[in-house]
Design a protein around this motif. Structure first.
Motif, PDB file in Angstrom:
ATOM      1  N   UNK A 166       0.859  -1.315   0.101  1.00 58.94           N
ATOM      2  CA  UNK A 166       0.010   0.097  -0.068  1.00 58.94           C
ATOM      3  C   UNK A 166       0.973   1.225  -0.105  1.00 58.94           C
ATOM      4  N   UNK A 167       1.836   1.212   0.813  1.00 61.25           N
ATOM      5  CA  UNK A 167       2.780   2.694   0.832  1.00 61.25           C
ATOM      6  C   UNK A 167       3.554   2.535  -0.355  1.00 61.25           C
ATOM      7  N   UNK A 168       3.985   1.600  -0.984  1.00 64.99           N
ATOM      8  CA  UNK A 168       4.452   1.578  -2.319  1.00 64.99           C
ATOM      9  C   UNK A 168       3.649   2.102  -3.432  1.00 64.99           C
ATOM     10  N   UNK A 169       2.332   1.678  -3.497  1.00 65.90           N
ATOM     11  CA  UNK A 169       1.315   2.272  -4.429  1.00 65.90           C
ATOM     12  C   UNK A 169       0.969   3.843  -4.258  1.00 65.90           C
ATOM     13  N   UNK A 170       1.017   4.066  -2.823  1.00 62.04           N
ATOM     14  CA  UNK A 170       0.672   5.259  -2.481  1.00 62.04           C
ATOM     15  C   UNK A 170       2.074   6.455  -2.842  1.00 62.04           C
ATOM     16  N   UNK A 171       3.213   5.743  -2.862  1.00 63.73           N
ATOM     17  CA  UNK A 171       4.474   6.851  -3.233  1.00 63.73           C
ATOM     18  C   UNK A 171       4.166   6.871  -5.057  1.00 63.73           C
ATOM     19  N   UNK A 172       4.081   5.801  -5.542  1.00 64.37           N
ATOM     20  CA  UNK A 172       3.956   5.838  -6.999  1.00 64.37           C
ATOM     21  C   UNK A 172       2.745   6.705  -7.143  1.00 64.37           C
ATOM     22  N   UNK A 173       1.586   6.986  -6.586  1.00 63.23           N
ATOM     23  CA  UNK A 173       0.680   7.892  -6.838  1.00 63.23           C
ATOM     24  C   UNK A 173       1.260   9.193  -6.838  1.00 63.23           C
TER      25      UNK A 173
END
Length: 327
Positions: A166-173
């Motif tokens: 989730x944190x990685x997806x949030x950072x990509x966003x």
């Protein structure tokens, strides 16, 4: 309570140690469902045993869950002094610094020498906090790179997998890489079996989907009189007059002839007894490809096998008239 905590409480008089222990147990039980009540119990224990390291630790963690960042930071610092250099508090302390609007201090804690002594789960949590601090400073690409850990490609689900994905997806966003973020939000949703994150909602938002909770529908479903009448299956005629068609009424559809001795024989196909079939969604985990995470896919189960009396069900279905489908 664990043996280490009980050992620390033995430094208090027996009656006082019992009272402190009761407050600590209640704080631990209420930590997730009622953080404010947990904090109240932890503070009561602190008033009775402020010189005990485990008491200050419990008070700091309860304050952290309640969003009292300054209190949490002060209590955890005191716990480190009383218990010796306990580096396990570093991820929480760094997150408190973020909560206080001091991301630079959070990065300093993430680079402190004690990081090398953290276990794997604690290191992952600290990297998640560090990535968030990078985003607070506007360093979006650095936030993505910070989370590119070997654990991100682990083939097995770990306790930290959902949070890391989730944190990685949030950072990509935040870095403007929404196409990649969609895939990682999907992975986070598949790994989040306890509903710890809102990964499913974020995935639906990026894909333009809408999630409808049928349990929150407004009011119970009510069937109108017309719909109720249309859904009634006509029973057998009550008299011979009703059985015979009148005027221009269409003749009822006659069932096809069935050869005696053929139904039920091996190799003879017959209509299933279930008119609408049975489709179920079954989750199963497959071994993921190299460098990926476990994939979750649905498989469709066919209709259940026909039970005894399937031939009778087929004949009853054939005797229905052409008045149209029944609701």
């Amino acid at each position: 309570m664990d043996a280490e905590a009980r050992g620390e409480l033995r430094t208090l008089p027996k009656d006082l140690a019992v009272r402190v222990a009761r407050h600590l147990v209640m704080a631990g039980q209420l930590l997730d469902e009622d953080p404010a009540a947990a904090l109240a119990h932890a503070r009561a224990a602190r008033r009775l045993g402020s010189r005990v390291g485990v008491v200050r630790e419990a008070s700091g963690l309860a304050a952290y869950h309640a969003g009292e960042w300054a209190d949490a930071l002060a209590e955890l610092r005191a716990a480190r002094r009383l218990r010796g250099q306990d580096d396990a508090y570093l991820p929480v302390m760094a997150d408190c610094e973020r909560g206080l609007g001091r991301p630079e201090r959070a990065l300093d804690l993430a680079r402190s020498p004690g990081v090398e002594r953290l276990d794997q789960a604690e290191r992952v949590e600290l990297r998640i906090v560090e990535s968030g601090a990078r985003r607070d400073l506007g360093q979006y690409d650095a936030a993505v790179v910070t989370l590119q850990l070997p654990e991100l490609r682990d083939r097995r689900l770990r306790p930290w997998s959902a949070r890391l994905f989730y944190a990685y997806a949030d950072a990509l966003t935040e870095a403007g890489r929404a196409d990649e973020a969609v895939d990682w939000f999907a992975r986070a949703a598949a790994a989040d079996r306890d509903g710890e994150t809102d990964a499913a909602e974020r995935y639906a938002e990026l894909e333009g989907l809408e999630i409808i909770d049928v349990e929150e529908a407004d009011g119970p479903f009510e069937m109108t009189d017309e719909a109720a009448g249309a859904s009634e299956v006509p029973g057998p005629p009550s008299s011979a007059a009703e059985a015979e068609p009148h005027g221009d009424e269409a003749d009822p559809v006659q069932p096809p002839p069935v050869e005696e001795g053929r139904a039920g024989e091996p190799g003879t196909e017959s209509a299933p007894a279930v008119p609408f079939g049975d489709v179920t969604g079954e989750l199963r985990e497959e071994r993921p490809p190299a460098g990926g995470v476990p994939a979750v896919e649905f498989k469709e189960a066919g209709p259940p096998p026909a039970e005894d009396g399937a031939e009778d069900g087929a004949e009853d279905a054939a005797e229905k008239t052409d008045e149209g489908p029944h609701a």
